[in-house]
Design a protein around this motif. Structure first.
Motif, PDB file in Angstrom:
ATOM      1  N   GLY A 136       0.838  -1.192   0.000  1.00 47.37           N
ATOM      2  CA  GLY A 136       0.000   0.000   0.000  1.00 47.37           C
ATOM      3  C   GLY A 136       0.870   1.238   0.000  1.00 47.37           C
ATOM      4  N   TYR A 137       0.333   2.357  -0.511  1.00 49.00           N
ATOM      5  CA  TYR A 137       1.140   3.579  -0.668  1.00 49.00           C
ATOM      6  C   TYR A 137       1.673   4.107   0.660  1.00 49.00           C
ATOM      7  CZ  TYR A 137       2.039   8.571  -1.124  1.00 49.00           C
ATOM      8  OH  TYR A 137       2.604   9.812  -1.031  1.00 49.00           O
ATOM      9  N   LYS A 138       0.789   4.317   1.641  1.00 48.53           N
ATOM     10  CA  LYS A 138       1.210   4.940   2.896  1.00 48.53           C
ATOM     11  C   LYS A 138       2.142   4.039   3.701  1.00 48.53           C
ATOM     12  CE  LYS A 138      -2.523   8.236   3.442  1.00 48.53           C
ATOM     13  NZ  LYS A 138      -3.534   8.839   4.348  1.00 48.53           N
ATOM     14  N   THR A 139       1.864   2.736   3.708  1.00 50.18           N
ATOM     15  CA  THR A 139       2.731   1.809   4.443  1.00 50.18           C
ATOM     16  C   THR A 139       4.109   1.741   3.794  1.00 50.18           C
ATOM     17  OG1 THR A 139       0.803   0.480   5.039  1.00 50.18           O
ATOM     18  CG2 THR A 139       2.956  -0.553   5.294  1.00 50.18           C
ATOM     19  N   SER A 140       4.124   1.724   2.461  1.00 44.36           N
ATOM     20  CA  SER A 140       5.404   1.696   1.750  1.00 44.36           C
ATOM     21  C   SER A 140       6.213   2.957   2.025  1.00 44.36           C
ATOM     22  CB  SER A 140       5.144   1.557   0.242  1.00 44.36           C
ATOM     23  OG  SER A 140       6.356   1.505  -0.472  1.00 44.36           O
ATOM     24  N   LEU A 141       5.536   4.117   2.022  1.00 48.90           N
ATOM     25  CA  LEU A 141       6.228   5.382   2.315  1.00 48.90           C
ATOM     26  C   LEU A 141       6.737   5.392   3.758  1.00 48.90           C
ATOM     27  CD1 LEU A 141       6.982   8.221   1.337  1.00 48.90           C
ATOM     28  CD2 LEU A 141       4.737   9.001   2.127  1.00 48.90           C
ATOM     29  N   PHE A 142       5.923   4.897   4.687  1.00 49.75           N
ATOM     30  CA  PHE A 142       6.284   4.848   6.106  1.00 49.75           C
ATOM     31  C   PHE A 142       7.552   4.021   6.321  1.00 49.75           C
ATOM     32  CE2 PHE A 142       5.896   2.397  10.105  1.00 49.75           C
ATOM     33  CZ  PHE A 142       5.980   3.435  11.024  1.00 49.75           C
ATOM     34  N   TRP A 143       7.584   2.805   5.764  1.00 45.01           N
ATOM     35  CA  TRP A 143       8.747   1.948   5.944  1.00 45.01           C
ATOM     36  C   TRP A 143       9.962   2.477   5.188  1.00 45.01           C
ATOM     37  CZ3 TRP A 143       9.525  -1.372   9.622  1.00 45.01           C
ATOM     38  CH2 TRP A 143       8.423  -1.952  10.264  1.00 45.01           C
ATOM     39  N   TYR A 148      15.313   4.776   5.676  1.00 48.27           N
ATOM     40  CA  TYR A 148      16.241   5.887   5.417  1.00 48.27           C
ATOM     41  C   TYR A 148      16.926   6.325   6.714  1.00 48.27           C
ATOM     42  CZ  TYR A 148      17.866  10.535   4.047  1.00 48.27           C
ATOM     43  OH  TYR A 148      18.632  11.646   3.804  1.00 48.27           O
ATOM     44  N   ILE A 149      16.133   6.468   7.788  1.00 46.96           N
ATOM     45  CA  ILE A 149      16.690   6.861   9.094  1.00 46.96           C
ATOM     46  C   ILE A 149      17.662   5.794   9.604  1.00 46.96           C
ATOM     47  CG2 ILE A 149      16.108   7.311  11.514  1.00 46.96           C
ATOM     48  CD1 ILE A 149      13.435   8.452  10.508  1.00 46.96           C
ATOM     49  N   PHE A 150      17.241   4.531   9.467  1.00 45.56           N
ATOM     50  CA  PHE A 150      18.068   3.428   9.957  1.00 45.56           C
ATOM     51  C   PHE A 150      19.387   3.345   9.195  1.00 45.56           C
ATOM     52  CE2 PHE A 150      18.797  -1.337  10.221  1.00 45.56           C
ATOM     53  CZ  PHE A 150      19.310  -1.271  11.509  1.00 45.56           C
ATOM     54  N   SER A 151      19.349   3.646   7.888  1.00 50.57           N
ATOM     55  CA  SER A 151      20.583   3.591   7.089  1.00 50.57           C
ATOM     56  C   SER A 151      21.597   4.617   7.592  1.00 50.57           C
ATOM     57  CB  SER A 151      20.265   3.822   5.608  1.00 50.57           C
ATOM     58  OG  SER A 151      19.788   5.139   5.389  1.00 50.57           O
ATOM     59  N   TRP A 152      21.126   5.803   7.962  1.00 53.90           N
ATOM     60  CA  TRP A 152      22.044   6.819   8.489  1.00 53.90           C
ATOM     61  C   TRP A 152      22.543   6.465   9.884  1.00 53.90           C
ATOM     62  CZ3 TRP A 152      24.664   9.962   5.713  1.00 53.90           C
ATOM     63  CH2 TRP A 152      24.157  10.415   4.486  1.00 53.90           C
ATOM     64  N   ILE A 153      21.712   5.764  10.659  1.00 55.84           N
ATOM     65  CA  ILE A 153      22.169   5.280  11.970  1.00 55.84           C
ATOM     66  C   ILE A 153      23.318   4.293  11.787  1.00 55.84           C
ATOM     67  CG2 ILE A 153      21.528   3.900  13.989  1.00 55.84           C
ATOM     68  CD1 ILE A 153      18.737   5.091  13.800  1.00 55.84           C
ATOM     69  N   GLY A 170      24.352   0.028   5.584  1.00 55.75           N
ATOM     70  CA  GLY A 170      23.847   1.393   5.543  1.00 55.75           C
ATOM     71  C   GLY A 170      23.709   1.902   4.129  1.00 55.75           C
ATOM     72  N   ILE A 171      24.697   1.623   3.285  1.00 54.47           N
ATOM     73  CA  ILE A 171      24.653   2.070   1.887  1.00 54.47           C
ATOM     74  C   ILE A 171      23.527   1.367   1.131  1.00 54.47           C
ATOM     75  CG2 ILE A 171      25.906   2.058  -0.296  1.00 54.47           C
ATOM     76  CD1 ILE A 171      28.494   2.440   1.315  1.00 54.47           C
ATOM     77  N   VAL A 172      23.401   0.047   1.345  1.00 49.39           N
ATOM     78  CA  VAL A 172      22.341  -0.717   0.678  1.00 49.39           C
ATOM     79  C   VAL A 172      20.962  -0.205   1.091  1.00 49.39           C
ATOM     80  CG1 VAL A 172      21.234  -2.975   0.497  1.00 49.39           C
ATOM     81  CG2 VAL A 172      23.723  -2.794   0.351  1.00 49.39           C
ATOM     82  N   PHE A 173      20.760  -0.039   2.395  1.00 51.28           N
ATOM     83  CA  PHE A 173      19.464   0.444   2.903  1.00 51.28           C
ATOM     84  C   PHE A 173      19.175   1.861   2.422  1.00 51.28           C
ATOM     85  CE2 PHE A 173      19.611  -2.505   6.862  1.00 51.28           C
ATOM     86  CZ  PHE A 173      19.217  -3.565   6.055  1.00 51.28           C
ATOM     87  N   LEU A 174      20.208   2.692   2.315  1.00 51.71           N
ATOM     88  CA  LEU A 174      20.026   4.067   1.849  1.00 51.71           C
ATOM     89  C   LEU A 174      19.562   4.081   0.394  1.00 51.71           C
ATOM     90  CD1 LEU A 174      20.294   7.068   2.498  1.00 51.71           C
ATOM     91  CD2 LEU A 174      22.673   6.953   1.709  1.00 51.71           C
ATOM     92  N   ILE A 176      18.006   1.625  -1.225  1.00 51.57           N
ATOM     93  CA  ILE A 176      16.642   1.079  -1.284  1.00 51.57           C
ATOM     94  C   ILE A 176      15.619   2.118  -0.831  1.00 51.57           C
ATOM     95  CG2 ILE A 176      15.067  -0.644  -0.312  1.00 51.57           C
ATOM     96  CD1 ILE A 176      17.446  -2.559  -0.115  1.00 51.57           C
ATOM     97  N   SER A 177      15.927   2.832   0.254  1.00 54.56           N
ATOM     98  CA  SER A 177      14.981   3.818   0.784  1.00 54.56           C
ATOM     99  C   SER A 177      14.793   4.978  -0.180  1.00 54.56           C
ATOM    100  CB  SER A 177      15.457   4.337   2.146  1.00 54.56           C
ATOM    101  OG  SER A 177      16.664   5.062   2.027  1.00 54.56           O
ATOM    102  N   LEU A 178      15.878   5.428  -0.818  1.00 45.16           N
ATOM    103  CA  LEU A 178      15.777   6.529  -1.791  1.00 45.16           C
ATOM    104  C   LEU A 178      14.973   6.098  -3.019  1.00 45.16           C
ATOM    105  CD1 LEU A 178      19.359   8.069  -1.583  1.00 45.16           C
ATOM    106  CD2 LEU A 178      17.237   9.024  -0.682  1.00 45.16           C
ATOM    107  N   TRP A 179      15.203   4.869  -3.475  1.00 50.60           N
ATOM    108  CA  TRP A 179      14.446   4.348  -4.610  1.00 50.60           C
ATOM    109  C   TRP A 179      12.966   4.239  -4.257  1.00 50.60           C
ATOM    110  CZ3 TRP A 179      14.164   4.005  -9.519  1.00 50.60           C
ATOM    111  CH2 TRP A 179      13.359   3.046 -10.151  1.00 50.60           C
ATOM    112  N   ASN A 180      12.679   3.766  -3.058  1.00 56.63           N
ATOM    113  CA  ASN A 180      11.293   3.658  -2.615  1.00 56.63           C
ATOM    114  C   ASN A 180      10.633   5.037  -2.545  1.00 56.63           C
ATOM    115  OD1 ASN A 180       9.095   1.926  -1.181  1.00 56.63           O
ATOM    116  ND2 ASN A 180       9.412   3.636   0.210  1.00 56.63           N
ATOM    117  N   THR A 181      11.377   6.044  -2.088  1.00 57.58           N
ATOM    118  CA  THR A 181      10.845   7.403  -2.012  1.00 57.58           C
ATOM    119  C   THR A 181      10.506   7.949  -3.394  1.00 57.58           C
ATOM    120  OG1 THR A 181      12.141   7.854  -0.015  1.00 57.58           O
ATOM    121  CG2 THR A 181      11.316   9.760  -1.237  1.00 57.58           C
TER     122      THR A 181
END
Length: 259
Positions: A136-143, A148-153, A170-174, A176-181
């Motif tokens: 779903g759109y909102k759940t996908s955006l939420f995760w 993104y936050i976790f990748s910077w941690i 961290g790089i992999v998660f970053l 993935i999160s940017l692509w998802n955004t």
């Protein structure tokens, strides 16, 4: 590493509590709407109960209830039973914009519009926007934001621990999160330009006035989805699924994401 995961779990729990805090007003309206809808189903589709359920669902949304696909799905069912095709299609399309992976939404839309199968463009969307179709759109955006936050941690801890694993993760998660955004933003923009024709006998013209030549198309009908190209003084320049483009009065249209 354990501290990192504990921090993430704590962050998720706090965010989740904030996201699902209930408001007594809209929650009460939503429950009453569901009760009226169930009553209508048990009493030979009583139109008074159907209209009452619809009114309570709309009150819940006016009271800032979170946009759940289930609310619009039920509204689509009610509009369909009340034989208001345009608003039924709009409600199903709105629900699908929130969670396009729900098969029942596609099936109901196909029944209303006379389409008997999923077209190639829908399969392409399902491939490109996989996470949105799945979650779903909102759940996908939420995760995506949490990732993104976790990748910077992880990248921050890498500077302290000086180990390769946190840095690589961290790089992999970053990425993935940017692509998802990017996917979520493009999905949101696409829906902001999508609308539904509500009137039974829509009229389309070559220009933004009734003085212009009238256009015709097999897809120019109540419940047809369109893409908004331009707006001008009470008129919209739209494009239908068959490629036909023209001007139509705003009073007969409803956008999935109104301004």
């Amino acid at each position: 590493m354990k501290r990192i995961f504990c921090s993430l779990v704590f962050l998720i729990s706090l965010t989740g509590l904030g996201a699902y805090t209930e408001n007594p007003d809209w929650e009460r309206s939503l429950k009453e709407g569901e009760k009226r809808f169930q009553s209508a189903l048990e009493n030979d589709l009583n139109r008074e109960h159907l209209s009452g359920a619809l009114s309570f669902y709309m009150d819940a949304l006016d009271q800032d209830a979170p946009e759940r696909w289930e609310i619009y799905y039920n509204m689509g069912n009610i509009y369909s039973l009340l034989e208001e095709k345009g608003l039924a299609v709009y409600s199903y399309a709105k629900a699908a914009s929130l969670h396009p992976g729900k098969r029942i939404l596609i099936e109901n839309y196909q029944i209303l519009t006379g389409r008997d199968r999923e077209d190639s463009s829908e399969r392409i969307k399902r491939f490109l926007w996989g996470s949105i179709y799945l979650l779903g759109y909102k759940t996908s955006l939420f995760w995506g934001i949490l990732l993104y936050i976790f990748s910077w941690i992880l990248l921050a801890f890498n500077r302290l621990l000086r180990k390769k694993v946190p840095r690589l993760l961290g790089i992999v998660f970053l990425i993935i999160s940017l692509w998802n955004t990017v996917l979520c933003l493009s999905w949101s923009y696409g829906n902001s330009r999508t609308g539904v024709i509500l009137v039974e006998d829509p009229r389309m013209y070559r220009g933004d006035s009734r003085a212009y030549e009238q256009l015709s198309s097999i897809n120019l009908k109540e419940g047809a989805l369109f893409r908004l190209l331009e707006e001008r003084a009470g008129w919209s320049y739209i494009k239908l699924s068959d490629g036909t483009a023209g001007w139509i009065e705003n009073s007969g249209l409803k956008m999935l994401k109104p301004d």
